[in-house]
Design a protein around this motif. Structure first.
Motif, mmCIF file in Angstrom:
data_model
loop_
_atom_site.group_PDB
_atom_site.id
_atom_site.type_symbol
_atom_site.label_atom_id
_atom_site.label_comp_id
_atom_site.label_asym_id
_atom_site.label_seq_id
_atom_site.Cartn_x
_atom_site.Cartn_y
_atom_site.Cartn_z
ATOM 1 N N LEU A 362 55.265 37.687 43.343
ATOM 2 C CA LEU A 362 53.916 37.860 43.904
ATOM 3 C C LEU A 362 52.939 38.308 42.812
ATOM 4 O O LEU A 362 51.777 37.885 42.793
ATOM 5 C CB LEU A 362 53.940 38.878 45.037
ATOM 6 N N ARG A 363 53.417 39.164 41.898
ATOM 7 C CA ARG A 363 52.556 39.589 40.786
ATOM 8 C C ARG A 363 52.193 38.399 39.894
ATOM 9 O O ARG A 363 51.056 38.271 39.438
ATOM 10 C CB ARG A 363 53.269 40.657 39.948
ATOM 11 N N THR A 364 53.169 37.529 39.649
ATOM 12 C CA THR A 364 52.920 36.324 38.844
ATOM 13 C C THR A 364 51.875 35.439 39.513
ATOM 14 O O THR A 364 50.972 34.908 38.848
ATOM 15 C CB THR A 364 54.226 35.532 38.641
ATOM 16 N N LEU A 365 51.990 35.304 40.848
ATOM 17 C CA LEU A 365 51.004 34.517 41.589
ATOM 18 C C LEU A 365 49.619 35.148 41.494
ATOM 19 O O LEU A 365 48.610 34.443 41.346
ATOM 20 C CB LEU A 365 51.417 34.403 43.059
ATOM 21 N N TYR A 366 49.565 36.477 41.580
ATOM 22 C CA TYR A 366 48.284 37.189 41.442
ATOM 23 C C TYR A 366 47.645 36.905 40.085
ATOM 24 O O TYR A 366 46.451 36.617 39.991
ATOM 25 C CB TYR A 366 48.519 38.692 41.615
ATOM 26 N N CYS A 367 48.459 36.974 39.034
ATOM 27 C CA CYS A 367 47.947 36.734 37.672
ATOM 28 C C CYS A 367 47.500 35.290 37.482
ATOM 29 O O CYS A 367 46.670 35.003 36.615
ATOM 30 C CB CYS A 367 49.016 37.085 36.641
ATOM 31 N N THR A 368 48.044 34.381 38.289
ATOM 32 C CA THR A 368 47.691 32.964 38.184
ATOM 33 C C THR A 368 46.492 32.597 39.048
ATOM 34 O O THR A 368 45.585 31.886 38.602
ATOM 35 C CB THR A 368 48.894 32.090 38.590
ATOM 36 N N LEU A 369 46.484 33.092 40.282
ATOM 37 C CA LEU A 369 45.479 32.667 41.256
ATOM 38 C C LEU A 369 44.267 33.589 41.369
ATOM 39 O O LEU A 369 43.180 33.144 41.738
ATOM 40 C CB LEU A 369 46.128 32.548 42.653
ATOM 41 N N VAL A 370 44.448 34.879 41.069
ATOM 42 C CA VAL A 370 43.392 35.860 41.316
ATOM 43 C C VAL A 370 42.791 36.423 40.026
ATOM 44 O O VAL A 370 41.569 36.429 39.847
ATOM 45 C CB VAL A 370 43.918 37.019 42.190
ATOM 46 N N LEU A 371 43.651 36.890 39.133
ATOM 47 C CA LEU A 371 43.193 37.599 37.934
ATOM 48 C C LEU A 371 42.184 36.816 37.085
ATOM 49 O O LEU A 371 41.230 37.413 36.572
ATOM 50 C CB LEU A 371 44.399 38.012 37.086
ATOM 51 N N PRO A 372 42.336 35.487 36.905
ATOM 52 C CA PRO A 372 41.351 34.758 36.092
ATOM 53 C C PRO A 372 39.916 34.886 36.606
ATOM 54 O O PRO A 372 38.973 34.904 35.806
ATOM 55 C CB PRO A 372 41.835 33.306 36.178
ATOM 56 N N TYR A 373 39.735 34.988 37.913
ATOM 57 C CA TYR A 373 38.387 35.166 38.468
ATOM 58 C C TYR A 373 37.815 36.521 38.089
ATOM 59 O O TYR A 373 36.618 36.660 37.834
ATOM 60 C CB TYR A 373 38.414 35.039 39.999
ATOM 61 N N PHE A 374 38.672 37.549 38.050
ATOM 62 C CA PHE A 374 38.219 38.886 37.676
ATOM 63 C C PHE A 374 37.864 38.977 36.193
ATOM 64 O O PHE A 374 36.938 39.680 35.813
ATOM 65 C CB PHE A 374 39.305 39.919 37.993
ATOM 66 N N THR A 375 38.624 38.298 35.357
ATOM 67 C CA THR A 375 38.497 38.505 33.905
ATOM 68 C C THR A 375 37.512 37.572 33.215
ATOM 69 O O THR A 375 37.001 37.909 32.144
ATOM 70 C CB THR A 375 39.873 38.343 33.230
ATOM 71 N N TYR A 376 37.222 36.395 33.796
ATOM 72 C CA TYR A 376 36.380 35.426 33.091
ATOM 73 C C TYR A 376 34.957 35.970 32.907
ATOM 74 O O TYR A 376 34.223 36.169 33.877
ATOM 75 C CB TYR A 376 36.345 34.097 33.834
ATOM 76 N N CYS A 377 34.604 36.261 31.673
ATOM 77 C CA CYS A 377 33.268 36.750 31.296
ATOM 78 C C CYS A 377 32.884 38.025 32.040
ATOM 79 O O CYS A 377 31.692 38.307 32.225
ATOM 80 C CB CYS A 377 32.206 35.673 31.530
ATOM 81 N N VAL A 378 33.881 38.823 32.463
ATOM 82 C CA VAL A 378 33.585 40.027 33.248
ATOM 83 C C VAL A 378 32.807 41.056 32.437
ATOM 84 O O VAL A 378 32.078 41.885 32.993
ATOM 85 C CB VAL A 378 34.891 40.639 33.807
ATOM 86 N N GLU A 379 32.923 41.010 31.101
ATOM 87 C CA GLU A 379 32.158 41.932 30.261
ATOM 88 C C GLU A 379 30.665 41.690 30.358
ATOM 89 O O GLU A 379 29.857 42.555 29.992
ATOM 90 C CB GLU A 379 32.615 41.849 28.794
ATOM 91 N N VAL A 380 30.280 40.511 30.859
ATOM 92 C CA VAL A 380 28.854 40.193 31.031
ATOM 93 C C VAL A 380 28.399 40.568 32.441
ATOM 94 O O VAL A 380 27.489 41.371 32.620
ATOM 95 C CB VAL A 380 28.581 38.693 30.781
ATOM 96 N N TRP A 381 29.033 39.972 33.460
ATOM 97 C CA TRP A 381 28.559 40.170 34.834
ATOM 98 C C TRP A 381 29.136 41.405 35.499
ATOM 99 O O TRP A 381 28.590 41.883 36.506
ATOM 100 C CB TRP A 381 28.866 38.942 35.691
ATOM 101 N N GLY A 382 30.208 41.967 34.959
ATOM 102 C CA GLY A 382 30.826 43.142 35.579
ATOM 103 C C GLY A 382 30.069 44.426 35.323
ATOM 104 O O GLY A 382 30.209 45.403 36.065
ATOM 105 N N ASN A 383 29.249 44.450 34.266
ATOM 106 C CA ASN A 383 28.442 45.636 33.964
ATOM 107 C C ASN A 383 27.145 45.575 34.769
ATOM 108 O O ASN A 383 26.113 45.098 34.298
ATOM 109 C CB ASN A 383 28.144 45.694 32.461
ATOM 110 N N THR A 384 27.211 46.048 35.982
ATOM 111 C CA THR A 384 26.057 46.020 36.879
ATOM 112 C C THR A 384 26.202 47.162 37.882
ATOM 113 O O THR A 384 27.075 48.029 37.721
ATOM 114 C CB THR A 384 25.944 44.656 37.590
#
Length: 519
Positions: A362-384
């Motif tokens: 399940l963790r592997t699935l999370y890293c595949t299906l969910v985590l990329p959405y959290f991490t992609y360019c998060v240093e730009v849009w996450g600082n809000t």
């Protein structure tokens, strides 16, 4: 365009380089024109390295690209809707496996040449080492927020090019390459590489006749993106006032002014020059899909629109920019809503398979299906603002409860520690810190490196690695990496700042965060 009095030298390869390049290729099972796949080539490379090295060196010495390596097999891949409509299929071009190896050998030499002599403009981020979409977005946001912080009018033009890679004119490309110093044997090799190419369509057991290719760079090729960067490079010389930020053919233009009328007149005048350059270079601009966006809270006169050849460009309040939805307030709310929807769908998948999989799966699935959405360019849009990103914090906690098969109200503090995953805000700080680590070690492109300034006494033991904190007028500017990133970096321990490489920095940073979870 300036003619450079330097030339690319094609140094000979050796067996070890050929073997290393081959082994780094992806083990794909798709068959090329010769019914060979890369998995087979990798299995036998040690036995064929010697003759293959001889062929590659002979190709460089003669300036001739082997004819048998120029045939592309095109497979139409169904996308959606009516299966009887050609437009609902995406053509996938499969090039000969050995041509990829030869291309990579040439590409490594071409890339070193282009980077050494700083031929490609710093505003081009696509298909270049140590440059990412995140860096391109950071530069754009810094440009916009600098203008808003000075109470200026600011506009962004998001240009859409029609099949840019397929419309490249070979003679224009070769002329530009020669001017940049790719001449002699190297120039002849590229001319041979581009000309005399053929392709055919394959569906099941049926194959069409071969047809010649007269323009464009080979789809799916290693060299294609690099050649496109060279082709479009002199667009930066067209305007002396507009700010251009490119990621390959994704062309984005920014400009600011104290006066709205001056802004519109200047942009319209400069866009004429850019459109003329595109016409000369046989690139087609899609005006209907090109968008304009005015940023900030200042009042704009809609009776003075941005136009190209007299045609008004659509004025939008939000637009997808390199995979991130940017809005005219730089609030990132549309992007957060977008990825929350995507993540919620992925969580539905996790929920369905939860009874059948263990925690690690399940963790592997999370890293595949969910985590990329959290991490992609998060240093730009996450600082809000925290209330903007709170929905993502909630869905991330839901995901952790699914992974550990925990109850709806169970605390997630220890769940993150057990799974060795970072909480959303820690992900933001982690990715932001990586940008600052690169800035401190001068690993960023020059235009981004100039944003960060080390304090005069930053190399003393007490204040080691301290950046100057810029003064800001607006909250929006305060959320930029140049401000919030500096705050995060300046608060880091001396041990983290002194890490000798980025891998060590990432490891220690995560260990420090996880130790806080344990408390």
């Amino acid at each position: 365009m300036t003619v450079l009095f330097i030339s690319l030298f094609l140094s000979a390869t050796n067996e070890q380089e050929v073997i290393n390049i081959t082994l780094k290729c992806k083990s794909k099972s798709s068959m090329d024109y010769h019914d060979i796949n890369m998995s087979v080539v990798k299995q036998v490379i040690l036995n064929i390295a010697s003759p293959l090295t001889y062929i590659c060196n002979l190709s460089f010495q003669s300036g001739c690209f082997p004819k048998k390596m120029k045939i592309a097999k095109v497979i139409p891949l169904y996308k959606s809707n009516d299966k009887h409509s050609f437009t609902n299929y995406r053509p996938i071009s499969l090039l000969p496996q050995f041509s990829k190896i030869l291309e990579k050998l040439f590409n490594s030499r071409l890339e070193k040449f282009l980077e050494k002599h700083k031929i490609i403009n710093v505003g081009q981020y696509g298909f270049r080492t140590q440059r990412t979409t995140s860096m391109a977005i950071i530069e754009a946001v810094e440009e916009i927020t600098n203008a808003l912080d000075k109470n200026k009018y600011a506009v962004g033009i998001f240009v859409d090019l029609k099949k840019a890679f397929d419309t490249i004119n070979h003679s224009i490309l070769l002329d530009k390459l020669e001017r940049y110093g790719v001449r002699g044997k190297a120039g002849n090799w590229l001319k041979s590489y581009l000309t005399g190419r053929e392709q055919y369509v394959s569906i099941g057991h049926y194959h069409s006749e071969k047809l010649g290719i007269t323009c464009g760079v080979p789809q799916g090729s290693v060299l294609g993106p690099k050649l496109f960067n060279v082709y479009i490079n002199d667009i930066f010389d067209v305007s002396q006032v507009l700010k251009l930020i490119l990621f390959a053919d994704d062309t984005n233009i920014f400009f600011s002014s104290d006066d709205y009328t001056d802004l519109v007149m200047t942009v319209n005048r400069e866009l004429k020059l850019i459109k003329k350059w595109m016409d000369i270079n046989k690139l087609s601009l899609n005006i209907n899909k090109t968008k304009a966006m005015f940023f900030g809270n200042l009042k704009y006169n809609i009776e003075l629109p941005i136009t190209i050849e007299g045609v008004p460009i659509d004025n939008v309040s939000e637009n997808k920019f390199l995979g991130v939805i940017i809005d005219n307030k730089i609030s990132w709310k549309p992007h957060v809503r977008h990825i929350k929807t995507k993540i919620s769908r992925s969580l539905a998948v996790l929920n369905k398979v939860k009874p059948y999989l263990d925690k690690d799966a399940l963790r592997t699935l999370y890293c595949t299906l969910v985590l990329p959405y959290f991490t992609y360019c998060v240093e730009v849009w996450g600082n809000t603002y925290k209330n903007t990103t709170n929905p993502l914090v909630t869905v991330q906690k839901r995901a952790l409860r699914i992974i550990h098969k925990a109850g709806y109200l169970d605390h997630t503090h220890k769940l993150f520690l057990q799974a060795k995953l970072l909480k959303f805000q820690d992900l933001v700080n982690y990715n932001t810190s990586i940008i600052l680590y690169k800035a401190f070690n001068k690993l960023l492109p020059a235009n981004l490196q100039s944003i960060f300034e080390i304090r005069e006494r930053a190399y003393n033991v007490r204040g080691f690695g301290q950046f100057k904190l810029p003064r800001t007028r607006t909250t929006r500017k305060g959320f930029c990496v140049s401000v919030c990133g500096v705050k995060i970096w300046n608060s880091l321990s001396l041990q983290l700042k002194q890490c000798k490489n980025i891998h060590r920095f990432k490891f220690l940073y995560k260990q420090l965060v996880w130790s806080q979870y344990n408390q």
